[in-house]
Design a protein around this motif. Sequence first.
Motif, PDB file in Angstrom:
ATOM      1  N   THR A 491      37.835  85.835  93.320  1.00  0.00           N
ATOM      2  CA  THR A 491      38.796  85.455  92.274  1.00  0.00           C
ATOM      3  C   THR A 491      40.070  86.285  92.394  1.00  0.00           C
ATOM      4  O   THR A 491      41.181  85.777  92.197  1.00  0.00           O
ATOM      5  CB  THR A 491      38.157  85.659  90.882  1.00  0.00           C
ATOM      6  N   GLU A 492      39.911  87.556  92.736  1.00  0.00           N
ATOM      7  CA  GLU A 492      41.091  88.403  92.951  1.00  0.00           C
ATOM      8  C   GLU A 492      41.938  87.864  94.101  1.00  0.00           C
ATOM      9  O   GLU A 492      43.183  87.882  94.036  1.00  0.00           O
ATOM     10  CB  GLU A 492      40.657  89.837  93.245  1.00  0.00           C
ATOM     11  N   LEU A 493      41.281  87.370  95.162  1.00  0.00           N
ATOM     12  CA  LEU A 493      42.026  86.789  96.286  1.00  0.00           C
ATOM     13  C   LEU A 493      42.756  85.520  95.862  1.00  0.00           C
ATOM     14  O   LEU A 493      43.894  85.264  96.289  1.00  0.00           O
ATOM     15  CB  LEU A 493      41.073  86.476  97.447  1.00  0.00           C
ATOM     16  N   VAL A 494      42.101  84.716  95.021  1.00  0.00           N
ATOM     17  CA  VAL A 494      42.731  83.490  94.521  1.00  0.00           C
ATOM     18  C   VAL A 494      43.976  83.842  93.695  1.00  0.00           C
ATOM     19  O   VAL A 494      45.051  83.221  93.834  1.00  0.00           O
ATOM     20  CB  VAL A 494      41.731  82.667  93.683  1.00  0.00           C
ATOM     21  N   CYS A 495      43.843  84.845  92.842  1.00  0.00           N
ATOM     22  CA  CYS A 495      44.983  85.294  92.029  1.00  0.00           C
ATOM     23  C   CYS A 495      46.127  85.792  92.915  1.00  0.00           C
ATOM     24  O   CYS A 495      47.314  85.514  92.646  1.00  0.00           O
ATOM     25  CB  CYS A 495      44.553  86.396  91.066  1.00  0.00           C
ATOM     26  N   ARG A 496      45.772  86.507  93.978  1.00  0.00           N
ATOM     27  CA  ARG A 496      46.799  87.025  94.880  1.00  0.00           C
ATOM     28  C   ARG A 496      47.500  85.864  95.602  1.00  0.00           C
ATOM     29  O   ARG A 496      48.728  85.861  95.776  1.00  0.00           O
ATOM     30  CB  ARG A 496      46.139  87.975  95.884  1.00  0.00           C
ATOM     31  N   ALA A 497      46.725  84.867  96.019  1.00  0.00           N
ATOM     32  CA  ALA A 497      47.294  83.696  96.688  1.00  0.00           C
ATOM     33  C   ALA A 497      48.229  82.932  95.730  1.00  0.00           C
ATOM     34  O   ALA A 497      49.333  82.512  96.119  1.00  0.00           O
ATOM     35  CB  ALA A 497      46.170  82.781  97.174  1.00  0.00           C
ATOM     36  N   GLN A 525      49.258  85.378  83.763  1.00  0.00           N
ATOM     37  CA  GLN A 525      48.492  84.443  82.919  1.00  0.00           C
ATOM     38  C   GLN A 525      47.274  83.909  83.676  1.00  0.00           C
ATOM     39  O   GLN A 525      46.176  83.793  83.121  1.00  0.00           O
ATOM     40  CB  GLN A 525      49.403  83.290  82.489  1.00  0.00           C
ATOM     41  N   VAL A 526      47.480  83.589  84.941  1.00  0.00           N
ATOM     42  CA  VAL A 526      46.358  83.087  85.749  1.00  0.00           C
ATOM     43  C   VAL A 526      45.270  84.155  85.872  1.00  0.00           C
ATOM     44  O   VAL A 526      44.068  83.877  85.741  1.00  0.00           O
ATOM     45  CB  VAL A 526      46.870  82.657  87.142  1.00  0.00           C
ATOM     46  N   GLN A 527      45.694  85.380  86.086  1.00  0.00           N
ATOM     47  CA  GLN A 527      44.723  86.478  86.214  1.00  0.00           C
ATOM     48  C   GLN A 527      43.941  86.668  84.923  1.00  0.00           C
ATOM     49  O   GLN A 527      42.727  86.923  84.953  1.00  0.00           O
ATOM     50  CB  GLN A 527      45.460  87.770  86.585  1.00  0.00           C
ATOM     51  N   THR A 528      44.641  86.520  83.790  1.00  0.00           N
ATOM     52  CA  THR A 528      43.966  86.663  82.490  1.00  0.00           C
ATOM     53  C   THR A 528      42.941  85.555  82.290  1.00  0.00           C
ATOM     54  O   THR A 528      41.821  85.790  81.817  1.00  0.00           O
ATOM     55  CB  THR A 528      45.012  86.625  81.360  1.00  0.00           C
ATOM     56  N   LEU A 529      43.320  84.328  82.679  1.00  0.00           N
ATOM     57  CA  LEU A 529      42.406  83.192  82.510  1.00  0.00           C
ATOM     58  C   LEU A 529      41.155  83.322  83.399  1.00  0.00           C
ATOM     59  O   LEU A 529      40.062  82.883  83.020  1.00  0.00           O
ATOM     60  CB  LEU A 529      43.134  81.888  82.836  1.00  0.00           C
ATOM     61  N   LEU A 530      41.333  83.936  84.555  1.00  0.00           N
ATOM     62  CA  LEU A 530      40.205  84.026  85.495  1.00  0.00           C
ATOM     63  C   LEU A 530      39.372  85.293  85.345  1.00  0.00           C
ATOM     64  O   LEU A 530      38.326  85.424  85.970  1.00  0.00           O
ATOM     65  CB  LEU A 530      40.734  83.957  86.936  1.00  0.00           C
ATOM     66  N   SER A 531      39.883  86.234  84.559  1.00  0.00           N
ATOM     67  CA  SER A 531      39.149  87.501  84.432  1.00  0.00           C
ATOM     68  C   SER A 531      38.065  87.409  83.368  1.00  0.00           C
ATOM     69  O   SER A 531      38.103  86.544  82.504  1.00  0.00           O
ATOM     70  CB  SER A 531      40.119  88.625  84.078  1.00  0.00           C
TER      71      SER A 531
END
Length: 531
Positions: A491-497, A525-531
């Motif tokens: 998920t961290e890689l997805v956020c970075r991408a 915002q994306v990182q917050t939604l996925l965390s």
Amino acid sequence: MQCCPPAPLCVIFALTCQRLEVRAQVAQAFLAKFQLSNEEMATLRRARDAPVTEDFFKVLSRVKHIHEDVKILLRTNQQTAGLEIMEQMAVLQETAYEQLYRWAQNECRGLTQETCDISPVLTQAMEALQDRPVLYKYTLDEFGTARRCAVVRGFIDALTRGGPGGTPRPIEMHSHDPLRYVGDMLAWLHQATASEKEHLEALLKQVTLQDVEENMQEVVGHITEGVCRPLKVRIEQVIVAEPGAVLLYKLSNLLKFYHHTISSIIGTSVASMLITIEEMHLLSKKMFFNSLSLHASRLMDKVELPPPDLGPTASLNQTLTLLREVLTSHDSSVVPLDARQADFAQVLSCILDPLLQLCTVSASNLGTADMATYMVNSLYVMKTTLALFEFTDKRLEMLEFQIEAHLDTLINEQASYVLTRAGLSYIYSCVQQHTAEQGPLSLLPSMDVSSVKTAMVQFDRYLSSPDTLVMPQLNFLLSAAIKEQIFRQSTELVCRAYGEVHTALTSPANAYKDPENLVPRSPQQVQTLLS
């Protein structure tokens, strides 16, 4: 001038008597000091079959003192008398020592029963005989020969007849149980060795020679030498019958323990019984490692393919069960710690190295994600098996490194899986490969506003339920903690991408109109939604 009258005859007679009496007393004192009485001579010249008593040692001691004291006469004008007395006492001493030796030798020959009662007189005899090293050694040899016969007979009886009245039962009755069979034999010998050492200590407790401890070690070694052949034959039969790797390892540890224990009694490693036990220990250890090597070669002869659930194969589980049993017996072993630690590395090498090779060969035809999942599961069960035991830190560290390498593969595969199904894979690829010479990003094929908007809508659906996009292989992972780690780091890689895509699409250089509406969500915002 008048002369003195002569002394009366009565006075002369009295003086003469007085001088004679003094001479008689001197002679009597001389004889008392330098000669034996009739009774003492009779005690010293006892009949051949008569028992030695306390009086015998008193007379022998007196003869020794006379022999020493008579040296005073050699420094006076009585040298002839001194030499005669010294020679007489020397003859008496040798006769007495010879008689004492014959008696002690005969006493030792009679000590062939299982119970050995050392009489105080025999102890005194050994103390006296230490002045004659040859006779002392011959007597010890006689004692050792008699006790050797007793121990051999006792061992054979323990094997075939058991104790008095059949209790305990004959050791041969347990020959179907190799560990108990060998253990009972070694326990009996341990007890017998300790008893023989105690008998020798009782026999030689008054001996003051410097090498008395060495004498005892030699004699105990000689006494126990007689049981080596029957012991070796029986243990060899057990080992050569190949009772299995685990049992062979337990036998090896048992033999090592008794070698250590008995050597503390005998005190020397050159005793025949210790050499025999060490030979059997090395044989059982060799057979154990041969068994492990044979097991490993059979695994490689017929490599088992990974099961559909990508879990460990049946052969891997069986081998780990074998390893667990070996390590369990290793942990409960009574062998000293340093000896156990030395064995441990060899055991792990014999089992783990072929297992790792087996897993690699088995997974060679799988896809990237399948291979990584299978390897992580296999390495995980190896790690959980080893974690329960001592001396495994280095191996655990090595397994952890290998797991981490395959985890990186799974993390990248999961991130790629999500990006592909969330619609970002193509856009992210274009962003990574785009250069300024190509012009604005928006002019590239399928990177127009409409295509990007469609992809972002698809990505939004992923953000609303990210748990639905999980690679099927992750559901096969045995460890929930590993699965969670992969999910979190992918998920961290997805956020970075997404962050890189967001930066590129909102850059004026790429000529996208109204980029805020095109990518309305910020990377935070994306990182917050996925965390």
